[in-house]
Enzyme design. Sequence first.
Site, PDB file in Angstrom:
ATOM      1  N   TYR A   9       0.862  -1.180   0.000  1.00 31.93           N
ATOM      2  CA  TYR A   9       0.000   0.000   0.000  1.00 31.93           C
ATOM      3  C   TYR A   9       0.898   1.229   0.000  1.00 31.93           C
ATOM      4  O   TYR A   9       1.526   1.554   1.005  1.00 31.93           O
ATOM      5  CB  TYR A   9      -0.906  -0.043   1.232  1.00 31.93           C
ATOM      6  N   LYS A  44      -1.385  -1.347  -4.060  1.00 27.11           N
ATOM      7  CA  LYS A  44      -2.466  -0.362  -4.002  1.00 27.11           C
ATOM      8  C   LYS A  44      -1.799   1.001  -4.044  1.00 27.11           C
ATOM      9  O   LYS A  44      -1.084   1.395  -3.117  1.00 27.11           O
ATOM     10  CB  LYS A  44      -3.293  -0.524  -2.724  1.00 27.11           C
TER      11      LYS A  44
END
Length: 296
Positions: free
Chosen positions: A138, A166
């Site tokens: 992330y 992400k």
Amino acid sequence: MSTASPFGRLLTAMITPMRPDGSVDAEGAKRVAQHLVDTGHDGIVVNGTTGESATLTDDESLEMVSLVAEAVGGRAAVVAGVGSNATAHSVEMAGRAQHAGATGLLLVTPYYNKPTQAGVVAHCRAVAGVTDLPVMLYDIPGRTAIPFTPETLAELATVPSIVAVKDAKGEAWSTTKVMASTDLLYYSGEDATTLPWLAMGAIGTVSVVGHVAGREYAAMIEAVDRGDLAAARVIHQRLIPAVDAIMSTSQGAIMAKAALVELGVIEHATVRLPLVESPPEHLELLRAGLKESGLL
């Protein structure tokens, strides 16, 4: 949608429903998870930023994983946020999340410590090595202060279980170069970038507005898959008011909970300090945005 990823393609970073006293609302969590699957999601992120992970205890985080896994019953991937600024803590939570029913892990860079990129690599390798679950990195330096550099992403792409990113960094050129040079599966990590990232080759999105626009995002992904960017652009533009209302009025978790109350999915929009619930003027903006986007 075809599931060409162990995480699915349409994911939402799910809120953590709470009762007015601030405790976790277990039945509300199940309802939200079922709502997400029923509106087109094939993956759910639990204990992410929008889940108020920073204010959940470890036991509450694991309870949320278990509740969502039970609610979706294998119909969607359950991706557990296990990020921490202490590697030992992330390692512990990764193992416990797998036991609780997670099918994948979400891992931010260690925040506050400001490690070197070598430290970021060592941290991610340690967490990835403790389970056999796929890992989604992330990249959100606006919250962690530490990005994954392209060089770090290229190195981590060689770790077998680290398979996705992400991306909430918002650097299109850097992102497209990593997409081109690695096998990492990319996900838009901001609602504003969903269509451009899909057009660049991202496999899916991890949304917040997906709490109320799952069907619309599923249709957008399908339109891009068939090469119909015109149709995808229509959906993208129609969702602008909702995205602005949820993501720009105050804060995503606050507004996502308020939106789910408006839709009748949960009963209370309770958040934990330092977050506070929406004042009436924000709720008016939310309702207007949802109505303009055809979601209310």
